[in-house]
Write a protein that holds these residues in place. Sequence first.
Motif, short mmCIF file in Angstrom:
data_model
loop_
_atom_site.label_atom_id
_atom_site.label_comp_id
_atom_site.label_asym_id
_atom_site.label_seq_id
_atom_site.Cartn_x
_atom_site.Cartn_y
_atom_site.Cartn_z
N ALA A 187 -1.75 -7.53 -9.64
CA ALA A 187 -2.64 -6.37 -9.64
C ALA A 187 -1.84 -5.15 -9.20
O ALA A 187 -0.94 -5.25 -8.38
N SER A 188 -2.19 -4.03 -9.78
CA SER A 188 -1.63 -2.76 -9.33
C SER A 188 -2.54 -1.65 -9.84
O SER A 188 -3.24 -1.81 -10.83
N GLY A 189 -2.53 -0.55 -9.13
CA GLY A 189 -3.37 0.55 -9.56
C GLY A 189 -3.39 1.65 -8.52
O GLY A 189 -2.65 1.62 -7.54
N VAL A 190 -4.26 2.61 -8.75
CA VAL A 190 -4.37 3.75 -7.84
C VAL A 190 -5.73 3.74 -7.16
O VAL A 190 -6.71 3.20 -7.68
N LYS A 192 -12.61 -0.57 1.90
CA LYS A 192 -13.83 -0.92 2.64
C LYS A 192 -13.69 -0.65 4.14
O LYS A 192 -14.67 -0.42 4.81
N GLU A 193 -12.46 -0.76 4.66
CA GLU A 193 -12.21 -0.51 6.07
C GLU A 193 -10.87 0.20 6.20
O GLU A 193 -10.01 0.04 5.35
N GLY A 194 -10.72 0.93 7.27
CA GLY A 194 -9.46 1.61 7.51
C GLY A 194 -9.65 3.09 7.71
O GLY A 194 -10.77 3.61 7.60
N GLU A 195 -8.55 3.75 8.00
CA GLU A 195 -8.59 5.17 8.33
C GLU A 195 -8.04 6.06 7.22
O GLU A 195 -8.53 7.14 7.00
N ILE A 196 -6.97 5.62 6.55
CA ILE A 196 -6.29 6.47 5.57
C ILE A 196 -6.32 5.79 4.21
O ILE A 196 -5.85 4.66 4.04
N GLN A 197 -6.87 6.46 3.22
CA GLN A 197 -6.98 5.94 1.85
C GLN A 197 -5.59 5.86 1.20
O GLN A 197 -4.92 6.88 1.09
N PRO A 198 -5.15 4.68 0.78
CA PRO A 198 -3.88 4.59 0.06
C PRO A 198 -3.98 5.28 -1.30
O PRO A 198 -5.04 5.34 -1.91
N SER A 199 -2.85 5.78 -1.77
CA SER A 199 -2.77 6.37 -3.10
C SER A 199 -2.76 5.29 -4.17
O SER A 199 -3.27 5.48 -5.27
N ALA A 200 -2.11 4.16 -3.85
CA ALA A 200 -1.94 3.09 -4.82
C ALA A 200 -1.69 1.77 -4.09
O ALA A 200 -1.46 1.74 -2.88
N TYR A 201 -1.72 0.69 -4.87
CA TYR A 201 -1.49 -0.64 -4.32
C TYR A 201 -0.76 -1.49 -5.34
O TYR A 201 -0.76 -1.18 -6.55
N LEU A 224 0.87 -1.17 0.00
CA LEU A 224 0.00 0.00 0.00
C LEU A 224 0.91 1.22 0.00
O LEU A 224 1.85 1.30 0.80
N LEU A 225 0.63 2.16 -0.90
CA LEU A 225 1.46 3.35 -1.02
C LEU A 225 0.64 4.58 -0.67
O LEU A 225 -0.51 4.70 -1.09
N TYR A 226 1.26 5.45 0.09
CA TYR A 226 0.66 6.71 0.52
C TYR A 226 1.60 7.81 0.02
O TYR A 226 2.55 8.18 0.71
N MET A 227 1.39 8.29 -1.19
CA MET A 227 2.34 9.15 -1.85
C MET A 227 1.92 10.62 -1.85
O MET A 227 0.74 10.94 -2.03
N GLU A 228 2.90 11.47 -1.67
CA GLU A 228 2.71 12.91 -1.79
C GLU A 228 3.23 13.39 -3.14
O GLU A 228 2.84 14.44 -3.62
#
Length: 98
Positions: A37-40, A45-54, A8-12
């Motif tokens: 699989a990969s994408g943005v 469905k659950e969690g606190e912070i939306q990832p930028s990509a996976y 899981l990527l959280y990119m600025e």
Amino acid sequence: MKAYVFGLLYMESWEWYEKYHPETAKLISLHGGKYLASGVKPDMKEGEIQPSAYVLLEFPDLESAEKWYEDPQYQPLIDLRKSGGRSEIFVIPGGTET
């Protein structure tokens, strides 16, 4: 038994990606892995912070996945990826346990 790498990527910033992706893809293949699989912006469905990509990778076995991640050629690419933000990377053995 197959093994998987899930990230899981959280990119600025994505400035690193153009150099990172082709080199990383070569190393994944070299260690017998492939992209499943990969994408943005995954449908979270659950969690606190939306990832930028996976990303989801498959390797023939746990040893291959570990060797890819620990490959000396990959280490500077990890630093490059981290220059854009933070990531959570998991190496997961295949199969099930009860």
